[in-house]
Design a protein around this motif. Sequence first.
Motif, PDB file in Angstrom:
ATOM      1  N   THR A 165       0.843  -1.193   0.000  1.00  0.00           N
ATOM      2  CA  THR A 165       0.000   0.000   0.000  1.00  0.00           C
ATOM      3  C   THR A 165       0.880   1.246   0.000  1.00  0.00           C
ATOM      4  OG1 THR A 165      -0.056   0.214   2.418  1.00  0.00           O
ATOM      5  CG2 THR A 165      -1.794  -1.137   1.396  1.00  0.00           C
TER       6      THR A 165
ATOM      7  N   SER B 295      -4.214   0.635  -2.174  1.00  0.00           N
ATOM      8  CA  SER B 295      -3.621  -0.676  -2.425  1.00  0.00           C
ATOM      9  C   SER B 295      -2.857  -0.601  -3.736  1.00  0.00           C
ATOM     10  CB  SER B 295      -4.715  -1.747  -2.518  1.00  0.00           C
ATOM     11  OG  SER B 295      -4.155  -2.976  -2.935  1.00  0.00           O
TER      12      SER B 295
ATOM     13  N   THR C 245      -7.153  -3.763  -5.131  1.00  0.00           N
ATOM     14  CA  THR C 245      -6.523  -2.740  -5.975  1.00  0.00           C
ATOM     15  C   THR C 245      -7.403  -2.429  -7.179  1.00  0.00           C
ATOM     16  OG1 THR C 245      -4.338  -3.546  -5.321  1.00  0.00           O
ATOM     17  CG2 THR C 245      -4.441  -2.143  -7.272  1.00  0.00           C
TER      18      THR C 245
END
Length: 183
Positions: free
Chosen positions: A133, A148, A156
């Motif tokens: 992250t 992310s 993500t």
Amino acid sequence: MKLFSFLKKGKSKPSYKCSCCGETYDELPLCFGSEYPDYYFSVPPDEREQRIELKESLCVVDKQHFFHRGRITIPIIDHTENLVFNVWISISEDNFGKRIDLWEDPSRINAEPYFGWLQTIVPTYGDTLNIKTIAKEQEVGIIPAIKSIEEEHLLTIDQEKGITYKRATEIVDRILREQHNEK
């Protein structure tokens, strides 16, 4: 006059009924979180008071593992609000020190983003522990925005592309069902 007719109809948010317990919420709950980093639970309960320092959105374990709370936001593309997870990430001791130094500094929003490892299991997103992250400081009083950056991870992808309101409802339903089963 129909100029303000939308006010009468109201653009009220749809209510949400939990499929598990039947409780009706005025609107879909869209914010979830964890009180502690996952690593917190690796310390036996009878040792936590001596080994863990926890204050506001900061946590230090054994004076060598540094964590802070942040917020993962997943855009809901067909809704006015977003799905939010308050999470913990581990960061380096240097970045932790910078966070402390900038805690009350309004210029912290200009700080460079910094790397961290996610230390929260984000419900419905599979294995999220230790995914990559970055954290971006926000205004004083607001926890950092967490992004992310783990390639090809669903978290993500959803953070980058957004999800539909229907998908958000499915996620919330699964989270609440799991929470109700824990009780």
